[in-house]
Motif scaffolding. Structure first.
Motif, PDB file in Angstrom:
ATOM      1  N   GLY A  84       0.777  -1.232   0.000  1.00  0.00           N
ATOM      2  CA  GLY A  84       0.000   0.000   0.000  1.00  0.00           C
ATOM      3  C   GLY A  84       0.804   1.274   0.000  1.00  0.00           C
ATOM      4  N   VAL A  85       2.116   1.173  -0.018  1.00  0.00           N
ATOM      5  CA  VAL A  85       2.954   2.377   0.002  1.00  0.00           C
ATOM      6  C   VAL A  85       3.061   2.968  -1.408  1.00  0.00           C
ATOM      7  N   LYS A  86       2.903   4.277  -1.490  1.00  0.00           N
ATOM      8  CA  LYS A  86       3.031   4.982  -2.762  1.00  0.00           C
ATOM      9  C   LYS A  86       4.117   6.049  -2.656  1.00  0.00           C
ATOM     10  N   LYS A  87       4.758   6.322  -3.786  1.00  0.00           N
ATOM     11  CA  LYS A  87       5.832   7.310  -3.825  1.00  0.00           C
ATOM     12  C   LYS A  87       5.497   8.381  -4.842  1.00  0.00           C
ATOM     13  N   THR A  88       5.662   9.641  -4.448  1.00  0.00           N
ATOM     14  CA  THR A  88       5.379  10.751  -5.349  1.00  0.00           C
ATOM     15  C   THR A  88       6.649  11.171  -6.089  1.00  0.00           C
ATOM     16  N   GLU A  89       6.493  12.077  -7.053  1.00  0.00           N
ATOM     17  CA  GLU A  89       7.638  12.539  -7.829  1.00  0.00           C
ATOM     18  C   GLU A  89       8.664  13.256  -6.951  1.00  0.00           C
ATOM     19  N   SER A  90       8.212  13.866  -5.867  1.00  0.00           N
ATOM     20  CA  SER A  90       9.117  14.600  -4.986  1.00  0.00           C
ATOM     21  C   SER A  90       9.961  13.685  -4.105  1.00  0.00           C
ATOM     22  N   GLY A  91       9.556  12.393  -4.028  1.00  0.00           N
ATOM     23  CA  GLY A  91      10.270  11.457  -3.163  1.00  0.00           C
ATOM     24  C   GLY A  91       9.513  11.129  -1.890  1.00  0.00           C
TER      25      GLY A  91
END
Length: 287
Positions: A155-162
């Motif tokens: 369920g962990v998601k990563k954005t473009e910012s890190g």
């Protein structure tokens, strides 16, 4: 350690001298304690009487002793911090310097003392800088590993910012906007589990405008709605970066468990002002 670098050269000299005297007293006390600890217990009937409170001939005498004890404790802590930097002062020489100064027979001239202490101060600063850089690099490495491991969790998601986030409970309604005021409960820790802030233990939620906090929070809380719960793992660039703040070392990755209790939209006028560029009239005045 931080306070050590703010003291003047004269204050450093005084503190070092007084700290040495206190350290000698503590060493003597420790030796006595160690000897007592290994001796067989005496029968109750022959147990020594409790030590009587210290007696002084005058208030000035007691005040002088109290001042020395207070400064000694402070300097003892400072010496321990210096040892963490790899600098270990010879206590015997410290004590000798104090005794010689009181006897007006110092082995060093005033000029020699000043030059020596200036060199010593430079050593302390250089060592402190090296330690901070080493600690910052270690924090960076630990943070990189922690984020890499966390990214593999379900369920962990990563954005473009890190930014990494894991929604535990999505909540209902609309997600907050930059101009909104949010009310949250949260717990903040370093990657090793060290807790640096906790609104639950304070017993009071925190209220703030969403665009008035660290970037990791501003971005992260937009992924949850009112009543929702989210875990944020924030890289240093979105937190306190290479400088850190008290309680949060440089290059620290931060872990927050946040519960979004309420969202309070900004008044329409404020929301409009928050999205438009700087006022043209003000810009004209500045010119």
């Amino acid at each position: 350690m931080k306070s050590l670098f703010k003291v003047t050269l004269l204050a450093t000299t005084m503190a070092l001298a007084l700290g040495a005297t206190q350290a000698m007293a503590e060493d003597t006390a420790k030796a006595t304690t160690d000897t007592t600890a290994t001796a067989p217990a005496a029968p109750a009937a022959t147990a020594p009487a409790a030590a009587e409170p210290a007696k002084f001939k005058s208030d000035d005498e007691q005040a002088a002793y109290a001042l020395g004890a207070s400064l000694g404790r402070y300097m003892d802590n400072s010496l321990k911090e210096q040892e963490k930097l790899g600098i270990k002062l010879d206590k015997d020489q410290l004590i000798a310097g104090v005794q010689d100064a009181f006897a007006s027979k110092s082995k060093l001239s005033d000029a020699d003392i000043e030059k020596t202490l200036q060199t010593f101060e430079a050593r302390v600063k250089a060592s402190a800088q090296q330690k901070m850089e080493a600690d910052a690099k270690a924090n960076e490495d630990k943070g990189d590993k922690f984020r890499a491991d966390f990214a593999k969790e379900k369920g962990v998601k990563k954005t473009e910012s890190g930014l990494l986030y894991q929604v535990d409970k999505p909540g209902t309604g609309n997600a907050p906007k930059d101009s909104d005021t949010v009310v949250v409960n949260y717990k903040g820790t370093l990657t090793d589990g060290t807790e640096f802030d906790n609104s639950y233990t304070r017993g009071e939620p925190l209220s703030f405008r969403l665009d008035g906090v660290i970037p990791g929070w501003t971005e992260g809380l937009k992924h949850v709605k009112k009543g929702g719960k989210i875990k944020l793992v924030i890289p240093p660039a979105l937190a306190y970066g290479k400088t850190g703040v008290p309680g949060i070392p440089a290059n620290s990755t931060l872990v927050f468990e946040v519960e979004l209790l309420d969202i309070k939209p900004a008044p329409k006028a404020d929301a409009k002002d928050a999205t438009k560029p700087a006022d043209a009239a003000d810009a004209t005045k500045a010119e």
